[in-house]
Design an enzyme around this catalytic site. Structure first.
Site, PDB file in Angstrom:
ATOM      1  N   GLU A 239      -4.392  -9.042   3.622  1.00 50.71           N
ATOM      2  CA  GLU A 239      -5.072  -8.644   4.867  1.00 50.71           C
ATOM      3  C   GLU A 239      -6.288  -9.487   5.202  1.00 50.71           C
ATOM      4  OE1 GLU A 239      -3.761  -6.603   2.747  1.00 50.71           O
ATOM      5  OE2 GLU A 239      -2.868  -4.890   3.766  1.00 50.71           O
TER       6      GLU A 239
ATOM      7  N   GLU B 279       0.826  -1.207   0.000  1.00 51.89           N
ATOM      8  CA  GLU B 279       0.000   0.000   0.000  1.00 51.89           C
ATOM      9  C   GLU B 279       0.863   1.261   0.000  1.00 51.89           C
ATOM     10  OE1 GLU B 279      -2.471  -1.711   3.364  1.00 51.89           O
ATOM     11  OE2 GLU B 279      -3.985  -0.629   2.215  1.00 51.89           O
TER      12      GLU B 279
END
Ligand code: NAD
Ligand code: NAG
Ligand code: NAG
Ligand code: NAG
Ligand code: NAG
Length: 724
Positions: free
Chosen positions: A135, A115
């Site tokens: 995640e 990210e």
């Protein structure tokens, strides 16, 4: 260990290199996140900085957000452990920086790491780096803008796939999809990235803010179609996992309302999910898996694992050939010994079939399969045993046979060789009694099929040496098993804990509850199949044999059902002979077999435990509890006796050995979520109604009454650990 920090260095070219340093994967711990913020502020301020390169130390970009921070939040219930600065805003400010930022990615960029990289204006990567957003496997969604930037970089369908499956891609694939702008050798990585950053500043390369892009997303109606399919998929494959649906929702929000709104929505949903039971459970399992290789007094006394280059497996039956398969797949040479050439050939054929099965299902390349099979050699005598480092005995359960074999092994194998037995029912001390090698004898309990099931119970006696345990843990990891070290008792940790599972289900059936309702509810709870379908799968012979063992060992608390014997008498043996609780048709789902009902009626009549001869009326929840609370009760005994080192060992063992749903965190973790007191009270009530099978254990009672979690370590040393 060095403290986590973020380095900052400005070269003569005017490029500031910002380096995350937090071995081994540069996890985004709080000091790293704060450090990044400060370093980027510094780079913005300084006039001598023209451009910025973000990278990670030690050949790895970043493995993502520090999961132990989330664990701390879970354990303390205090979300102030989460970073003060809002990380999604750190990434936004990188993206909106007035100076160009390039990510130099090597090794891995996972989760928060990827990210961060996506917030940069370009990404230059070394070959074969792993890029992914895993995640969802932890019950959360990407929280630093990943749900918004990934679709904008690589397109919606690929991004949705990467997030929902949590599967990483390589930098080469990333280059193809548009996640990576260039691939250069690891030696050239920093140089090329600096140059790239300068060229962005000079407008010779595009200055791209991922969040502003729209070209890859397609029209709203196209996007909606992709997301609709994803939602339907998730509903089918992951009905229990709220983070999957939430992830799709957040992506959609950003597509409808724009990237910035999407990032804010993402942060909001992330905060809700981080404290969900699903996330708590999955993160418990994550750490439980890592904790198993820490054995006090064994792995912390400076012993180095010895190299196991050559192993022998005695017995080429189902277990032996499965174990041999696992070993050769782990690149360990294997000698397979049988008593005659017919059995030997059969064993080798089974191993070949195991390996080829993996190739057929795309789990193994043909080349690797051939390499593995070339490590296998079948023998009929002991001449090859002179230089083996490990023997695993997997012959039928027969004390005198096993004793003879261990006596032979002691004479023939080198003195360092580890002697492991797959025995389940026979005391290892008795097996080793006739030898003087008790320090190198241990148990190795694989779960069938041994080359597929990921759990390995390593059984130590009070004489097994620490070195031998260290070596077995190491071999276990090499062959990709989760090795859990357990003490000696009937059934070891997993089978002992779960013996009441099937018995509880049978008790309910004899109380008048429908078999198929039970299976359905246990599946809804999250097991892949219910207890009766499991019986069908294993064959009834196994169940009869194991229930005899447990009946002898735990006669004070077993439930005996006539059902199994009646089934066998009527010629049924489960899936094997096509006559089980279910009808099995090729390609189709198993269908309940109505012709089983008269046999069940007969069992109920013989058992005669239905109050007033009428089926009990019972809720769905109570059915699940009457099956699983006795399991928790037995888990308490396992904990009290110190059969496992810590409660989380039983959590991971229940997940990997019994397919207990991982998102419920494992059997003990789940029990603590439910609450010891509720479990105790329920068991006490059922014990009065239905007998000792439900009688609460002392450990459960004590902890329930004192309000101590079942998973909390005992204050005093458990009795069998004290011996070890
Ligand atoms: N641990 C588990 O969870 C688990 C898993 C699978 C199967 N099982 C049990 O295993 C049983 C079937 O297993 P199997 O098919 O492997 O049993 P099996 O009896 O076919 O295998 C034993 C093999 O060892 C060989 N053998 C015996 N003495 C030997 C010696 N001195 N030297 C070399 N080889 C020798 C035999 O010839 C035979 O081939 C099932 O009934 C099941 O209960 C348990
Ligand atoms: C167990 O093994 C011994 C020695 O190999 C053999 O003589 C005996 O018959 C076996 N017992 C059973 C029950 O198979
Ligand atoms: C554990 O249970 C399985 C199936 O229920 C059985 O095949 C196996 O032999 C058992 N092992 C032990 C160690 O009890
Ligand atoms: C050990 O292997 C033998 C032979 O393959 C098998 O019968 C037995 O069930 C196995 N025991 C365990 C605990 O797996
Ligand atoms: C191992 O377990 C068995 C079965 O419970 C028991 O009979 C034996 O005494 C135990 N041995 C040791 C050394 O604890």
């Amino acid at each position: 260990m060095a403290l986590p920090k973020v380095d900052f260095e400005v070269g003569t070219d005017g490029v500031a290199v910002i380096t995350m340093c937090n071995p081994t994967v540069n996890a985004l711990a709080i000091p790293i996140i704060m450090g990044l913020k400060n370093r980027f502020d510094e780079a913005a301020r300084r006039n001598d900085v023209k451009a910025i390169v973000l990278t990670g130390k030690g050949g790895r970009f970043s493995g993502g957000f520090d999961i132990s921070v989330m664990q701390k939040v879970h354990q303390t219930g205090d979300s102030s452990h989460l970073p003060d600065v809002s990380v999604e805003l750190v990434v936004n400010s990188i993206e909106d920086s007035k100076k160009p930022v390039v990510a130099a990615v090597e090794g891995l960029a996972l989760g928060g790491g990827l990210e961060l990289a996506m917030g940069c204006h370009a990404r230059v990567a070394a070959p074969r780096a792993q890029l992914g957003l895993p995640e969802l496997t932890l019950g959360i969604i990407p929280g630093f803008g990943g749900t918004q930037r990934l679709p904008r970089l690589i397109g919606l369908s690929k991004a949705v796939e990467m997030m929902l499956t949590s599967k990483p891609i390589t930098s080469e694939e990333g280059r193809k999809f548009g996640l990576i702008d260039a691939i250069v050798s690891s030696e050239e990585l920093l140089k090329a990235s600096r140059l790239w950053a300068l060229e962005i500043g000079e407008r010779r390369k595009p200055w791209i803010r991922s969040l502003h892009r729209t070209d890859k997303i397609g029209s709203l109606s196209e996007a909606r179609a992709v997301l609709k399919t994803a939602r339907q998929q998730v509903k089918k494959t992951a009905p229990h996992l709220p983070q999957q649906q939430a992830c799709v929702d957040v992506i959609e929000h950003g597509i409808v309302h724009g990237g910035y709104s999407g990032v804010l929505k993402e942060a909001e949903v992330f905060k809700q999910l981080v404290i969900s039971d699903t996330s708590k459970g999955l993160i418990n399992v994550f750490f439980a898996q890592r904790a198993i290789s820490k054995v006090p007094g064994v792995t912390d006394i400076g012993l180095k694992p010895r190299n196991v280059k050559k192993a022998a497996v005695i017995g080429g039956g189902l277990m032996g050939s499965g174990i041999a398969t696992a070993l050769i797949l782990g690149n360990i040479r294997v000698i397979l010994k049988e008593i005659n050439s017919e059995f030997l050939l059969k064993g080798i054929k089974t191993i070949e079939a195991n390996v080829n099965g993996l190739v057929r299902r795309g789990k193994l390349t043909k080349q690797k399969a051939d390499a593995a099979l070339s490590l296998l050699k079948g023998v009929l005598d002991y001449s090859e045993f002179k230089d083996v480092d490990l023997v695993i005995e997997a012959v039928i359960e027969n004390i005198s046979l096993k004793q003879t074999i261990f006596g032979d092994l002691e004479k023939i194998c080198p003195p360092h060789c580890i002697l492991a037995s797959n025995t389940s029912t026979i005391d290892l001390d008795v097996v080793g009694k006739t030898t003087s090698s008790q320090d190198r004898i241990a148990g190795a309990h694989f779960f069938s099929p041994a080359h597929i099931m990921p759990l390995l119970e390593i059984i130590r006696t009070d004489k097994t040496s620490a070195q031998v345990i260290v070596d077995l843990i190491t071999v276990g990891k090499i062959i990709k098993k989760a090795p859990v070290v357990v003490g000696n008792c009937t059934g070891f940790a997993v089978n002992k804990t779960f013996f009441p599972y099937s018995q509880g289900a049978h008790l309910l059936v004899n109380l008048g509850v429908d078999v198929f309702r039970i299976d359905r509810l246990i599946c809804n709870f999250g097991f892949p199949i219910g207890p009766f379908q499991l019986l069908d799968l294993a064959g009834y012979g196994v169940a009869v044999a194991t229930s005899k063992v447990f009946a002898d060992a735990f006669s004070d608390r077993i439930f005996k059902s006539p059902l199994l014997d009646l089934l066998i008498k009527s010629g049924r043996n489960g899936k094997n002979n096509g006559k089980g609780y279910y009808i099995y048709e090729k390609g189709g789902k198993p269908k309940p077999d109505p012709s089983i009902l008269p046999i069940i009626e007969e069992s109920r009549r013989l058992c005669n435990i239905m109050p007033n001869g009428k089926p009990i009326s019972i809720t769905d929840q109570e059915i699940v509890e009457m099956i699983l609370f006795p399991v928790v009760n037995e888990a308490c005994r396992v904990l009290e006796d110190g059969v496992v080192i810590r409660a989380s060992d039983l959590d991971i063992a229940s997940v990997l050995g019994m397919s207990f749903p991982n998102y419920r965190g494992g059997i003990v973790f789940w029990a603590d979520l439910v609450g010891a007191n509720h479990i105790f009270t329920s068991l006490k009530k059922w014990a009065q109604l239905y007998g000792n099978f439900y009688k609460p254990s002392r450990y459960l009672e004590e902890r329930a009454l004192k309000g101590i979690p079942l998973s909390a370590p005992a204050s005093s040393t458990p009795k069998s650990m004290a011996r070890l």
